[in-house]
Design a protein around this motif. Structure first.
Motif, short mmCIF file in Angstrom:
data_model
loop_
_atom_site.label_atom_id
_atom_site.label_comp_id
_atom_site.label_asym_id
_atom_site.label_seq_id
_atom_site.Cartn_x
_atom_site.Cartn_y
_atom_site.Cartn_z
N HIS A 137 0.86 -1.19 0.00
CA HIS A 137 0.00 0.00 0.00
C HIS A 137 0.89 1.24 0.00
O HIS A 137 1.76 1.37 0.86
CB HIS A 137 -0.92 0.00 1.22
CG HIS A 137 -1.79 -1.22 1.31
ND1 HIS A 137 -2.83 -1.44 0.44
CD2 HIS A 137 -1.76 -2.28 2.14
CE1 HIS A 137 -3.41 -2.58 0.74
NE2 HIS A 137 -2.78 -3.11 1.76
N PRO A 138 0.67 2.14 -0.93
CA PRO A 138 1.57 3.30 -1.07
C PRO A 138 1.49 4.29 0.09
O PRO A 138 2.43 5.02 0.34
CB PRO A 138 1.13 3.95 -2.37
CG PRO A 138 -0.27 3.48 -2.60
CD PRO A 138 -0.36 2.13 -1.94
N GLU A 139 0.38 4.32 0.81
CA GLU A 139 0.20 5.30 1.87
C GLU A 139 -0.13 4.60 3.20
O GLU A 139 -0.95 3.69 3.24
CB GLU A 139 -0.94 6.24 1.50
CG GLU A 139 -1.14 7.38 2.46
CD GLU A 139 -2.32 8.27 2.06
OE1 GLU A 139 -2.69 9.11 2.88
OE2 GLU A 139 -2.87 8.10 0.95
N TYR A 140 0.52 5.04 4.27
CA TYR A 140 0.25 4.51 5.60
C TYR A 140 -0.99 5.19 6.17
O TYR A 140 -1.04 6.41 6.27
CB TYR A 140 1.47 4.75 6.50
CG TYR A 140 1.30 4.29 7.93
CD1 TYR A 140 0.86 3.00 8.22
CD2 TYR A 140 1.60 5.14 8.99
CE1 TYR A 140 0.72 2.58 9.54
CE2 TYR A 140 1.48 4.71 10.31
CZ TYR A 140 1.03 3.42 10.58
OH TYR A 140 0.89 3.01 11.88
N LYS A 141 -1.99 4.38 6.50
CA LYS A 141 -3.24 4.89 7.07
C LYS A 141 -3.49 4.17 8.40
O LYS A 141 -4.18 3.14 8.43
CB LYS A 141 -4.40 4.66 6.11
CG LYS A 141 -4.25 5.42 4.81
CD LYS A 141 -5.40 5.14 3.87
CE LYS A 141 -5.20 5.89 2.57
NZ LYS A 141 -6.28 5.63 1.62
#
Length: 181
Positions: A137-141
């Motif tokens: 996943h490109p973004e940490y959420k």
């Protein structure tokens, strides 16, 4: 107060690992018992068993800091984090809980509580750069998973601020090995 770095093998990992291994290890932190019980109780009270998807409920309240770690050896992972600790880069910090939201997975929805904290993102970045890992996943959420549910079955909870604004102090990290050790 100091920051603890631990490799703990927990019962919930054992039950998840029965007949199943993960592709990667992860760093995570657990929640204090009081708020963890509140979150678990809210989930059991509001999310009916008959709408649970295959992976069901998350029975341990935690936030994953970094999944995708290649090593199954906690000491390898923690040697990097101990350097950060000795440089005073790793110290207790606060996170704030947000609203209930969801991730759309291909076969279900992942009902979750959003989590906010700039220090959490710094810790994630430090771990991601220092520990060999693979990210899908490109973004940490950051979030707390409540349950995996049938598509659109819990949309009425989206935006609920029941836990929003709650502050939790993070002062320890746990390592969960891909092979359960």
């Amino acid at each position: 107060p100091s920051f603890k770095i631990m490799a703990r093998f927990k019962d919930f990992y054992l039950s998840e690992m029965t007949g199943k291994k993960y592709d990667f290890s992860c760093l995570l932190f657990d929640f204090p018992e009081t708020i963890s019980k509140e979150i678990q109780t809210w989930g059991r009270f509001n999310i009916d068993d008959d709408i649970l998807a295959k992976d069901g409920r998350e029975n341990e309240t935690h936030v994953t800091v970094l999944y995708g770690i290649h090593t199954g050896n906690a000491s390898e992972c923690f040697s990097i984090l101990n350097i950060a600790k000795s440089l005073a880069l790793l110290k207790p910090f606060e996170i704030t809980l947000g609203a209930v939201t969801k991730f759309d997975a291909s076969d279900c929805d992942v009902l979750k509580i959003d989590v906010f904290g700039s220090e959490l993102h710094k810790l994630r970045r430090y771990a991601e750069l220092g520990i060999e890992n693979t990210q899908s996943h490109p973004e940490y959420k950051p979030h707390i998973t409540l349950a995996y549910v049938e598509k659109n079955s819990c949309d009425h909870f989206i935006g609920s601020d029941f836990f929003a604004g709650r502050i939790v102090v993070v002062n320890a990290l746990d390592f969960s090995s891909k092979d359960g050790t």
